[in-house]
Design a protein around this motif. Structure first.
Motif, PDB file in Angstrom:
ATOM      1  N   GLN A 129      31.657 -42.285 -42.458  1.00 44.63           N
ATOM      2  CA  GLN A 129      32.514 -42.515 -43.616  1.00 44.63           C
ATOM      3  C   GLN A 129      31.723 -43.139 -44.765  1.00 44.63           C
ATOM      4  O   GLN A 129      31.895 -42.764 -45.934  1.00 44.63           O
ATOM      5  CB  GLN A 129      33.696 -43.412 -43.232  1.00 44.63           C
ATOM      6  CG  GLN A 129      34.735 -42.713 -42.369  1.00 44.63           C
ATOM      7  CD  GLN A 129      35.843 -43.657 -41.912  1.00 44.63           C
ATOM      8  OE1 GLN A 129      35.652 -44.875 -41.870  1.00 44.63           O
ATOM      9  NE2 GLN A 129      36.983 -43.100 -41.552  1.00 44.63           N
ATOM     10  N   LYS A 181      29.369 -40.598 -46.471  1.00 41.24           N
ATOM     11  CA  LYS A 181      30.058 -39.632 -47.330  1.00 41.24           C
ATOM     12  C   LYS A 181      30.351 -40.184 -48.718  1.00 41.24           C
ATOM     13  O   LYS A 181      30.477 -39.415 -49.679  1.00 41.24           O
ATOM     14  CB  LYS A 181      31.356 -39.174 -46.652  1.00 41.24           C
ATOM     15  CG  LYS A 181      31.120 -38.247 -45.463  1.00 41.24           C
ATOM     16  CD  LYS A 181      32.430 -37.793 -44.837  1.00 41.24           C
ATOM     17  CE  LYS A 181      32.198 -36.791 -43.721  1.00 41.24           C
ATOM     18  NZ  LYS A 181      33.469 -36.347 -43.086  1.00 41.24           N
ATOM     19  N   TYR A 192      25.714 -33.127 -41.643  1.00 43.72           N
ATOM     20  CA  TYR A 192      26.913 -33.718 -42.226  1.00 43.72           C
ATOM     21  C   TYR A 192      27.290 -33.087 -43.567  1.00 43.72           C
ATOM     22  O   TYR A 192      28.281 -33.495 -44.172  1.00 43.72           O
ATOM     23  CB  TYR A 192      26.718 -35.229 -42.423  1.00 43.72           C
ATOM     24  CG  TYR A 192      26.315 -35.966 -41.168  1.00 43.72           C
ATOM     25  CD1 TYR A 192      26.943 -35.717 -39.945  1.00 43.72           C
ATOM     26  CD2 TYR A 192      25.297 -36.912 -41.193  1.00 43.72           C
ATOM     27  CE1 TYR A 192      26.561 -36.392 -38.800  1.00 43.72           C
ATOM     28  CE2 TYR A 192      24.909 -37.589 -40.046  1.00 43.72           C
ATOM     29  CZ  TYR A 192      25.538 -37.323 -38.856  1.00 43.72           C
ATOM     30  OH  TYR A 192      25.153 -37.986 -37.717  1.00 43.72           O
ATOM     31  N   LEU A 242      26.012 -33.326 -46.537  1.00 44.00           N
ATOM     32  CA  LEU A 242      26.002 -34.281 -47.635  1.00 44.00           C
ATOM     33  C   LEU A 242      25.352 -33.656 -48.864  1.00 44.00           C
ATOM     34  O   LEU A 242      24.605 -32.686 -48.771  1.00 44.00           O
ATOM     35  CB  LEU A 242      25.223 -35.538 -47.221  1.00 44.00           C
ATOM     36  CG  LEU A 242      25.753 -36.276 -45.986  1.00 44.00           C
ATOM     37  CD1 LEU A 242      24.722 -37.271 -45.493  1.00 44.00           C
ATOM     38  CD2 LEU A 242      27.067 -36.975 -46.293  1.00 44.00           C
TER      39      LEU A 242
END
Length: 231
Positions: free
Chosen positions: A23, A26, A54, A56
């Motif tokens: 979390q 992100k 992920y 990103l």
């Protein structure tokens, strides 16, 4: 007040990051990740594939690459330069994260950055993670400790006598960073009637595990490897 976050990614499987760690990544404005520089000058990062998993923003990712070896002078220069960049982003009000494979409190390059950041009296938060030896025990499906048993962790053991001495007080030994002293240590391990659980590159596509110590006779031992030994 913004913070600088230290985030553990786990041993190699990107799904082993904590929910809290992911979390924070992100919503981070800048994510620093470690890598290594080979003798040939090639840059590589064990954690970059996890960050890519992920999905990103690639513009957020910034690597710092360390020359591996016992001489830490070049690495110290990299740490100082990285801290300067971290502090600059922090003072601009950006949410900054630093990631680390495994857990960031256990043989982690992050600790050298943490020491320098703490001297600046800024707000820091650390997110713990899964250790490589925890995943190793899970892969082999063996308990590390039961009831009153004791556990010892040894780095860079190059002599089997060091392990014998540790077994005077411990029932299970985790041998970390085994590559550097492996050639000297291996013959002594073969002569012992101990139980061995070897792992390398845990959680990645190149993961390899074995409970047969003889199977390692001609294997090239990588940096990301460990050995669990039981009496």
């Amino acid at each position: 007040m913004n913070k600088i976050y230290g985030i553990s990614l786990g041993p190699g499987d990107p799904d082993l990051i904590t929910v809290k760690g992911l979390q924070i990544l992100k919503v981070s404005d800048l994510i620093f990740y470690p890598g290594s520089i080979s003798k040939e000058g090639r840059k590589d990062s064990y954690v970059r594939p996890m960050l890519d998993h992920y999905a990103l923003d690639q513009d957020k990712l910034q690597g710092f690459f360390l020359s591996m070896g016992m001489d830490r002078s070049a690495a110290e220069v990299t740490y100082r330069e990285t801290v300067i960049q971290l502090l600059a982003a922090y003072k601009e009000g950006k949410k900054v994260s630093i990631v680390c494979e495994g857990d960031l409190s256990f043989y982690a390059s992050f600790s050298y950055l943490l020491e320098k950041l703490q001297s600046e009296n800024i707000s820091i938060e650390l997110i713990p993670g899964v250790n490589s030896f925890s995943l190793a025990a899970a892969r082999h499906q063996v308990p590390l400790c039961l009831q009153q048993e004791k556990l010892a962790v040894l780095p860079l053991a190059g002599d089997v006598r060091e392990i014998e001495h540790a077994f005077e007080d411990a029932d299970t030994i985790i041998l970390m960073k085994i590559r550097m002293g492996w050639k000297e240590l291996y013959p002594g391990l073969l002569a012992k009637n101990w139980k061995y659980y070897y792992c390398e590159r845990l959680g990645t596509a190149d993961e390899y595990i074995t409970a047969d110590i003889a199977a390692l006779a001609h294997r090239e031992i990588p940096y990301f490897s460990l050995l669990i030994i039981k009496k």
